[in-house]
Design a protein around this motif. Sequence first.
Motif, PDB file in Angstrom:
ATOM      1  N   THR A 577       1.027  -1.323   0.023  1.00 48.36           N
ATOM      2  CA  THR A 577      -0.045   0.167  -0.036  1.00 48.36           C
ATOM      3  C   THR A 577       0.912   1.036   0.090  1.00 48.36           C
ATOM      4  OG1 THR A 577      -1.746  -1.170   1.254  1.00 48.36           O
ATOM      5  CG2 THR A 577      -1.893   1.277   1.242  1.00 48.36           C
ATOM      6  N   ALA A 578       1.967   1.276   0.764  1.00 53.86           N
ATOM      7  CA  ALA A 578       2.920   2.371   0.891  1.00 53.86           C
ATOM      8  C   ALA A 578       3.548   2.644  -0.339  1.00 53.86           C
ATOM      9  CB  ALA A 578       3.794   2.312   1.960  1.00 53.86           C
ATOM     10  N   HIS A 579       3.761   1.554  -0.983  1.00 52.98           N
ATOM     11  CA  HIS A 579       4.565   1.588  -2.621  1.00 52.98           C
ATOM     12  C   HIS A 579       3.593   2.240  -3.631  1.00 52.98           C
ATOM     13  CE1 HIS A 579       5.825   0.258  -6.280  1.00 52.98           C
ATOM     14  NE2 HIS A 579       6.886   0.576  -5.995  1.00 52.98           N
ATOM     15  N   ALA A 580       2.545   1.813  -3.554  1.00 58.40           N
ATOM     16  CA  ALA A 580       1.401   2.342  -4.348  1.00 58.40           C
ATOM     17  C   ALA A 580       1.231   3.754  -4.300  1.00 58.40           C
ATOM     18  CB  ALA A 580       0.064   1.540  -4.294  1.00 58.40           C
ATOM     19  N   VAL A 587       7.406   2.291   3.273  1.00 60.32           N
ATOM     20  CA  VAL A 587       7.670   1.000   2.491  1.00 60.32           C
ATOM     21  C   VAL A 587       8.776   0.349   3.317  1.00 60.32           C
ATOM     22  CG1 VAL A 587       8.785  -0.142   0.735  1.00 60.32           C
ATOM     23  CG2 VAL A 587       7.113   1.702   0.236  1.00 60.32           C
ATOM     24  N   LEU A 588      10.049   0.770   3.661  1.00 61.41           N
ATOM     25  CA  LEU A 588      11.256   0.467   4.212  1.00 61.41           C
ATOM     26  C   LEU A 588      10.921   0.027   5.697  1.00 61.41           C
ATOM     27  CD1 LEU A 588      13.626   3.001   2.783  1.00 61.41           C
ATOM     28  CD2 LEU A 588      13.501   0.736   1.978  1.00 61.41           C
ATOM     29  N   ASP A 589      10.132   0.892   6.219  1.00 61.47           N
ATOM     30  CA  ASP A 589       9.740   0.382   7.813  1.00 61.47           C
ATOM     31  C   ASP A 589       9.016  -0.808   7.737  1.00 61.47           C
ATOM     32  OD1 ASP A 589      10.641   2.610   8.803  1.00 61.47           O
ATOM     33  OD2 ASP A 589       8.989   3.842   8.876  1.00 61.47           O
ATOM     34  N   GLU A 614      13.376  -0.735  -4.688  1.00 66.65           N
ATOM     35  CA  GLU A 614      12.611   0.416  -5.413  1.00 66.65           C
ATOM     36  C   GLU A 614      12.421   1.439  -4.588  1.00 66.65           C
ATOM     37  OE1 GLU A 614       9.971   2.046  -8.469  1.00 66.65           O
ATOM     38  OE2 GLU A 614      11.563   0.834  -8.380  1.00 66.65           O
ATOM     39  N   ALA A 615      12.165   1.444  -3.321  1.00 66.47           N
ATOM     40  CA  ALA A 615      11.952   2.625  -2.503  1.00 66.47           C
ATOM     41  C   ALA A 615      13.516   3.360  -2.300  1.00 66.47           C
ATOM     42  CB  ALA A 615      11.365   2.253  -1.085  1.00 66.47           C
ATOM     43  N   CYS A 616      14.465   2.638  -1.975  1.00 66.58           N
ATOM     44  CA  CYS A 616      15.868   3.072  -1.902  1.00 66.58           C
ATOM     45  C   CYS A 616      16.184   3.703  -3.051  1.00 66.58           C
ATOM     46  CB  CYS A 616      16.722   2.104  -1.443  1.00 66.58           C
ATOM     47  SG  CYS A 616      16.376   1.384   0.293  1.00 66.58           S
ATOM     48  N   ALA A 617      16.005   3.156  -4.237  1.00 72.76           N
ATOM     49  CA  ALA A 617      16.241   3.808  -5.566  1.00 72.76           C
ATOM     50  C   ALA A 617      15.698   5.291  -5.490  1.00 72.76           C
ATOM     51  CB  ALA A 617      16.104   3.097  -6.656  1.00 72.76           C
ATOM     52  N   LYS A 618      14.111   5.073  -5.411  1.00 74.76           N
ATOM     53  CA  LYS A 618      13.470   6.452  -5.428  1.00 74.76           C
ATOM     54  C   LYS A 618      13.978   7.567  -4.611  1.00 74.76           C
ATOM     55  CE  LYS A 618      10.233   5.466  -8.389  1.00 74.76           C
ATOM     56  NZ  LYS A 618       9.975   6.332  -9.522  1.00 74.76           N
ATOM     57  N   GLN A 619      14.652   7.069  -3.392  1.00 75.90           N
ATOM     58  CA  GLN A 619      15.168   8.117  -2.671  1.00 75.90           C
ATOM     59  C   GLN A 619      16.495   8.399  -2.977  1.00 75.90           C
ATOM     60  OE1 GLN A 619      12.782   7.434   1.567  1.00 75.90           O
ATOM     61  NE2 GLN A 619      14.508   6.233   1.318  1.00 75.90           N
ATOM     62  N   GLY A 620      17.093   8.039  -3.970  1.00 72.08           N
ATOM     63  CA  GLY A 620      18.469   8.206  -4.289  1.00 72.08           C
ATOM     64  C   GLY A 620      19.728   7.506  -3.684  1.00 72.08           C
ATOM     65  N   GLU A 621      19.144   6.548  -2.759  1.00 69.73           N
ATOM     66  CA  GLU A 621      20.125   5.672  -2.052  1.00 69.73           C
ATOM     67  C   GLU A 621      20.512   4.436  -2.930  1.00 69.73           C
ATOM     68  OE1 GLU A 621      18.357   4.881   1.674  1.00 69.73           O
ATOM     69  OE2 GLU A 621      17.856   6.950   2.102  1.00 69.73           O
ATOM     70  N   ALA A 643      13.679  -7.160 -12.583  1.00 74.32           N
ATOM     71  CA  ALA A 643      14.363  -6.304 -13.611  1.00 74.32           C
ATOM     72  C   ALA A 643      14.069  -4.956 -13.754  1.00 74.32           C
ATOM     73  CB  ALA A 643      14.138  -6.804 -15.116  1.00 74.32           C
ATOM     74  N   TRP A 644      12.707  -4.939 -13.577  1.00 75.82           N
ATOM     75  CA  TRP A 644      11.729  -3.643 -13.324  1.00 75.82           C
ATOM     76  C   TRP A 644      12.494  -2.676 -12.144  1.00 75.82           C
ATOM     77  CZ3 TRP A 644       8.584  -2.191  -9.017  1.00 75.82           C
ATOM     78  CH2 TRP A 644       7.905  -1.014  -9.150  1.00 75.82           C
ATOM     79  N   VAL A 645      12.937  -3.409 -11.014  1.00 74.16           N
ATOM     80  CA  VAL A 645      13.492  -2.622 -10.042  1.00 74.16           C
ATOM     81  C   VAL A 645      14.972  -2.057 -10.507  1.00 74.16           C
ATOM     82  CG1 VAL A 645      14.399  -2.650  -7.717  1.00 74.16           C
ATOM     83  CG2 VAL A 645      12.079  -3.746  -8.249  1.00 74.16           C
ATOM     84  N   GLU A 646      15.649  -2.913 -11.260  1.00 73.68           N
ATOM     85  CA  GLU A 646      17.067  -2.546 -11.730  1.00 73.68           C
ATOM     86  C   GLU A 646      16.813  -1.419 -12.582  1.00 73.68           C
ATOM     87  OE1 GLU A 646      20.183  -6.041 -11.743  1.00 73.68           O
ATOM     88  OE2 GLU A 646      18.384  -6.829 -12.377  1.00 73.68           O
ATOM     89  N   VAL A 647      15.957  -1.697 -13.682  1.00 72.82           N
ATOM     90  CA  VAL A 647      15.646  -0.620 -14.721  1.00 72.82           C
ATOM     91  C   VAL A 647      15.395   0.959 -13.939  1.00 72.82           C
ATOM     92  CG1 VAL A 647      14.237   0.413 -16.492  1.00 72.82           C
ATOM     93  CG2 VAL A 647      15.065  -1.990 -16.489  1.00 72.82           C
ATOM     94  N   GLY A 648      14.550   0.819 -12.992  1.00 72.72           N
ATOM     95  CA  GLY A 648      14.316   2.029 -12.151  1.00 72.72           C
ATOM     96  C   GLY A 648      15.460   2.912 -11.475  1.00 72.72           C
TER      97      GLY A 648
END
Length: 833
Positions: A577-580, A587-589, A614-621, A643-648
């Motif tokens: 839900t948090a990811h959506a 998400v990380l919590d 995915e959450a870490c990538a979105k935060q630039g980590e 692969a979707w996460v790696e592409v993101g």
Amino acid sequence: MSRRRGGLVGRKAELASIVADRRAAGLTVVSGLPGSGKSALLDEVRRTLAASDAPVLSVSFPAERPEWDLFGFQPVLAAIREQYEQFETDSRLPESLERVGGSCTEEAYADPWSRFCLLHAMSTLFTRLETTAPVTVLLDGADHLPDPALAVAPIHRAGHTVIASCRTPPPGRSSPFRGTHCRTIELGTLSPDDSTALLRRAAGARVAPALARAVQHALGPLWGHPAAMLSTVRGLRRDERLEVVDGLVHLRDEEDPISVPDGHPFSDLIEGFGEVGKRLVALAASPPGVLLDEVRHLEDGDQEGKEAGRAADTLIRAGLLGSAPDGRIRCRVPGIGSSMVHSGHDARRLHRRVAEGMLGSGKVNGPHRQPLAGHIAAAGGEMPPNADHVGVLRSAECALTADSAERTAHLHAIWWHARRTADRAESQTELFRHLVRTADYPRLETFTHEALAGEPGAGERAELAVAAVLAAVHLGRPVSVPVRDMLVSDEATVGFADRWFAGRPIVPEDVELSLLPIWRQVSFAAPAPGRRCRLPEDELAEACAVRDLVPLFRAVLGRDYQTPHAGPLAAHHRARTAHAKGLWAEVLDAVEELEAHPTVDVLVREHTRLLAAEACAKQGEAGRAAGWLATVPANGGLPLLRAWVEVGALHEAGEDQDAFQLGWRALRTHRDSGDELGASRLFLRLARLVHRDVSRYDEVVEAAEKWFARKGTARSSTLPAAVRTLVSGEAGTTSTERVLAELGQVPTEPRRENASATAAAGPGGREPLSETELGILALVRTGRTNRQIARAVRISEKTVEKHLTRLFVKAGCQTRYGLATSKLGRHSDVIGA
């Protein structure tokens, strides 16, 4: 107070004030409750001054000392002799030490003239202590002296600075330094940030949010009290209730309350009232609490309750107990109440004691009826079954909030006292439905064991089989062998749990076949078979693909099933839900909480770890994202979602060409994979990457059509069209966004307070902004520095600089001012999937 090399955890402002103003006229008193960090603060003052070569004499007055040493001169003399080499002294100092030492006797204190001579000799001694500069004298525990002002006088008269620590006097008592010219520094609780830092330091690693919340709840107003926090963590360690998973400290047995050991500021007060005080705190810490006129039942024999009443008044004034608007007394520090229970003061027995006292005194009607029902309910199985109590309980239960914990206790008590009557089955059904509505699965598990031990009939046992399955699945604990042995005739129902824990696929029809027939007899709100609650089929399909049971239960069982708030199922659903919603920290919590559960199956672990990446990538980590990705095998159950996460992650790093090649290669490698969810998201993400590349337009669309044509599912008719629209660069149209939202493929971006932070972009053809870029852009426009932006967005300063470089290119400018005044982010811009 926690100490560390190079400083304290907290108390920085107090330390700076003491060091800077120590030469101010008069005495400085550091006051606080026991355990608030007075000694640690004085020790840090000593280290700070010693580091600057300032002369310091540190004296500690122990609680255990000769009663005749009224001025505490024996510890002072011992400190001077021990620290003698630190001072530039008058050559006559040894003579003064010998004179004071010879005069500091019990006989000398007994004679007024001798006491005066002793004080004069001590003044002389301190004038000879340092010949080059005044000494800062630290007196720790000065409140242990009968009259600390007299102990300070000769030191201060000699021209030295005196900093003394003492306990904050209890209510009604005056300061031991009353009448003395002094400034007082009161040590209250630590700030929230310092409290969190102290908890982390005490635990020895990063602390899971659930553990921090549990400790804070247990401590109540003592959250931020150093000694109480440290002793609580030590107690958790001693009882082996802490475990470290991937560098994060979690709490074992979350249903078991946390106890606050002795040593907190209220310990002496409670001990002062003996058993009555302990019983009162244990009773007040239980959910119903206790009324003031009921505490007399806590005393033994025929006493009138004066001692219990006095204990209640004292503990309320001290702040341990609080009086609610309804007149009930409740414990403000739940962990102290839990420690009373662990020491043998069972709250249920105490409630029975009060209830029987009220029944014996005839206080059962009028204003006493509701309180009596509360004590009977809280006593639970401690009270022998009595059908006469059902009426009292039922009338009180009707006035309670529908989903309250207090109503849970009343319904359980009604079942307990009606268990030998014809209403037993009906009361069981009502309690079962209520526990599912309130998502109280730990209590449902306990109730199932309790009810099965009472030899239920066939219909009741069928209900309990469904209850056992729901509790097992939500708590992540397979149905126990004793329960299975009592449910041998309900193997079809129990088989649902077996299927789940074996990692086999679960679809809505499994819930309908295994649980719905019995659940429809429990819940009037349960839909008919095949007529599910309003949830899109694609949402259910995605939930099945990643084994999130919450949407399935909600669709099949109806509105009496509520989203759980604890346990592995709850953590998994919360992460999705948090990811959506694009709430990356949540998400990380949730994922870190799930990591601590030992019985999570492989596919759920893979899915939630990918969400964390995915959450870490979105935060630039990028580093953390790579760490999470490394825990998911490339050939696992969700290879295309990986692969979707790696592409993101590559897209967030500005490496779009490599991102596309990686995704395209994954589609070829896993063309026969059953990971339809991953394929859907990967195609959408690739489509966004090539929507301006005409040479690959047909290639991507054709690949999507071929891939989904082989599946024949609901996605096969909608995804290729969505991919085609994205590739053509028309992703901003309302119809396409609606299609993507219905499919549940694109996370909804978090709502922002200001309009400039909504999804935005410049003229057509400009590369879309990521969520991280939008956040940085909004902060630049408010004048934040790179460091402030890094803290707000939870990324490093170096990563902020990289994002700013990309934003400068997109905005066509070279300065922060140009970026802030540009049109970038002020119009509709689609954030990359």
